[in-house]
Design a protein around this motif. Structure first.
Motif, short mmCIF file in Angstrom:
data_model
loop_
_atom_site.label_atom_id
_atom_site.label_comp_id
_atom_site.label_asym_id
_atom_site.label_seq_id
_atom_site.Cartn_x
_atom_site.Cartn_y
_atom_site.Cartn_z
N CYS A 1 0.84 -1.21 0.00
CA CYS A 1 0.00 0.00 0.00
C CYS A 1 0.87 1.25 0.00
CB CYS A 1 -0.85 0.12 1.26
SG CYS A 1 -1.58 -1.36 1.91
N SER A 2 0.32 2.35 -0.51
CA SER A 2 1.02 3.62 -0.34
C SER A 2 0.75 4.14 1.08
CB SER A 2 0.59 4.63 -1.40
OG SER A 2 -0.80 4.76 -1.41
N VAL A 3 -0.48 3.94 1.56
CA VAL A 3 -0.80 4.21 2.98
C VAL A 3 -1.64 3.06 3.50
CG1 VAL A 3 -0.73 6.73 3.16
CG2 VAL A 3 -2.73 5.64 2.18
N PRO A 4 -1.41 2.61 4.73
CA PRO A 4 -2.24 1.53 5.28
C PRO A 4 -3.56 2.10 5.81
CG PRO A 4 -0.56 2.16 6.87
CD PRO A 4 -0.34 3.02 5.65
N HIS A 5 -4.54 1.22 6.06
CA HIS A 5 -5.83 1.68 6.61
C HIS A 5 -5.62 2.38 7.96
CE1 HIS A 5 -10.09 1.80 7.36
NE2 HIS A 5 -9.90 1.22 8.53
N VAL A 6 -4.71 1.85 8.79
CA VAL A 6 -4.37 2.52 10.06
C VAL A 6 -2.87 2.80 10.02
CG1 VAL A 6 -4.39 2.39 12.58
CG2 VAL A 6 -6.15 1.18 11.26
N GLU A 7 -2.50 4.06 10.15
CA GLU A 7 -1.08 4.42 10.06
C GLU A 7 -0.42 4.35 11.44
OE1 GLU A 7 0.24 7.65 7.35
OE2 GLU A 7 -1.91 7.89 7.01
N PRO A 8 0.86 3.94 11.48
CA PRO A 8 1.57 3.94 12.76
C PRO A 8 1.62 5.37 13.30
CG PRO A 8 2.85 2.86 11.04
CD PRO A 8 1.70 3.52 10.37
N LYS A 9 1.38 5.53 14.61
CA LYS A 9 1.41 6.86 15.22
C LYS A 9 2.37 6.84 16.40
CE LYS A 9 -2.73 9.22 14.73
NZ LYS A 9 -4.08 9.09 15.23
N ASP A 10 3.23 7.82 16.50
CA ASP A 10 4.20 7.94 17.61
C ASP A 10 4.99 6.65 17.79
OD1 ASP A 10 2.90 10.39 18.02
OD2 ASP A 10 1.43 9.45 19.36
#
Ligand SMILES: *[C@@H]1O[C@H](CO)[C@@H](O)[C@H](O)[C@H]1NC(C)=O
Ligand SMILES: *[C@@H]1O[C@H](CO)[C@@H](O)[C@H](O)[C@H]1NC(C)=O
Ligand SMILES: *[C@@H]1O[C@H](CO)[C@@H](O)[C@H](O)[C@H]1NC(C)=O
Length: 372
Positions: free
Chosen positions: A80-89
């Motif tokens: 994916c170019s971006v996942p459904h949930v992006e890693p945060k912090d």
């Protein structure tokens, strides 16, 4: 003399490059469900997780499952170019992907599949997926399907082999999907989806995955060449087929070469003898699906979708034509730059040649002549 020296330097450099390629080992990059992940203890759970890939461009050249068949029913990897949930912090996301998507955008590429009794997928030597850097695959999402509730502390997943060094061939994918309705009480109902391969380079096939729900009986791809005289034996050949009731990982296929313009038809055969109502295409188990994913390799990566007869090319792929591109016949097929001595003759009347040249026109950009 100068040319010879140049050749010697080139060979010397080539020697260095070969040594350098042999010397650099792949980086192992694990994507596993965090041990602490909780809240997914239902039966038949689909759990997704992801990690951002390295910032520099890499080649994905191998995948090893880190999973036991008694625990994990199947694993699929999506680029994916971006996942459904992006890693945060710096936190690794984990989500329920039976009810939610894998990728954040609709452009998801299935890269790998492993399932109960399915053979391990090996990319051919010299073949890799372009990932990381400015490629369209910045994240790899691992989807794990647990039939029984996920055991506490389980950390199944995959181990990816990534390398910085180039490989001569890029892996790519031709994906087929259809929308349809199946009438009740039919011994056989065929769903047909046909597209022409729209790239400009030959593709070599090496693996296939098919997918339907419970009513699918077989899924196969046929190439019907336009000119049967040129290739009588290959005029109608089954390039890939799969049993949708078998474990739905990627399976090796007999290598064939797909040429630009080849018409490729995917057919799904369904059986509805015991079904009393119409069943339409859709995501849930009350619906059906008709999918084929044909894994290929080529000099430049090519990812293409055939959606109900409509070819869609992922325009972020360097080996693909952008959506907005048009293929048009060269308006001046006979024109060649005149030789210096022909200048006078050419000026007095253009000759019409016999070569057909195709010009690919990029809307709003320069034309690129790619073939004849
Ligand atoms: C990846 O996982 C494998 C199998 O669990 C393990 O042996 C290896 O040390 C891990 N490698 C990295 C870099 O985390
Ligand atoms: C098919 O190829 C043969 C042999 O080159 C040629 O004679 C024939 O005209 C072609 N047919 C079509 C329909 O292009
Ligand atoms: C349909 O139902 C009959 C009778 O219950 C059964 O014997 C048969 O196996 C079923 N066929 C399918 C394809 O499920």
């Amino acid at each position: 003399m100068g040319a010879r020296l140049g050749l010697a330097v080139l060979l010397l450099l080539y020697g260095f490059v070969s040594v350098a390629i042999a010397a650099s080992a792949p980086v192992i990059f694990n994507i596993t469900i965090p041990k602490s992940a909780s809240g997914f203890e239902e039966e038949d759970a689909y759990i997704c997780t992801t990690l951002p890939l390295p910032a520099q461009p890499m080649k994905l050249v191998g995948v090893e499952p880190i999973a036991k068949q008694e625990i994990v029913h199947h694993i699929l990897l999506f680029g994916c170019s971006v996942p459904h949930v992006e890693p945060k912090d710096g936190n690794q996301p984990v989500w329920d992907c039976k009810r939610a998507r894998t990728c954040g955008s609709f452009e998801e590429t299935i890269l790998y599949g492993w399932g109960r009794n399915a053979p391990k997928l090996e990319l051919p030597k010299g073949v890799g997926f372009s990932v990381g850097g400015s490629s369209s695959i910045r994240y790899i999402v691992a989807q794990l399907h647990y039939l029984s509730p996920k055991p506490k502390g389980d950390s199944s997943g995959v181990s990816l082999s990534l390398q910085k060094d180039p490989v001569p061939y890029s892996a790519g994918m031709l994906s087929y999907a259809s929308w349809f309705s199946i009438p009740p009480r039919k011994k056989e109902h065929l769903v047909i989806n046909r597209c022409c391969y729209r790239g400009f380079q030959p593709l070599s096939t090496f693996a296939v995955r098919v997918h339907t729900h419970g009513m699918g009986r077989s899924v196969f791809m046929v190439r019907q060449r336009v000119n049967a005289t040129l290739a009588p034996k290959n005029a109608l050949d089954v390039i890939a087929k799969g049993d949708p009731l078998a474990p739905q990982g990627f399976n090796p296929v007999k290598r064939s070469v797909i040429y630009p313009g080849d018409p490729l038809t995917v057919t799904c055969a369904f059986e509805s003898t015991n079904v009393t109502h119409w069943v339409s295409a859709g995501p849930s188990h009350d619906h059906e699906m008709c999918n084929m994913y044909l894994m290929v390799y080529s000099a430049i990566p090519h990812i293409e979708m055939c959606n109900d007869g409509e070819g869609m090319v992922a325009d972020t792929q360097p080996g693909s034509m952008p959506h907005s591109a048009l293929v048009t016949p060269d308006p001046f097929p006979g024109w060649r730059p005149p030789k210096p001595s022909d200048k006078v003759k050419a000026a007095s009347g253009a000759q019409v040649g016999t070569l057909d040249t195709l010009v690919f026109v990029r809307r709003g950009g320069p034309s690129v002549e790619v073939g004849q």
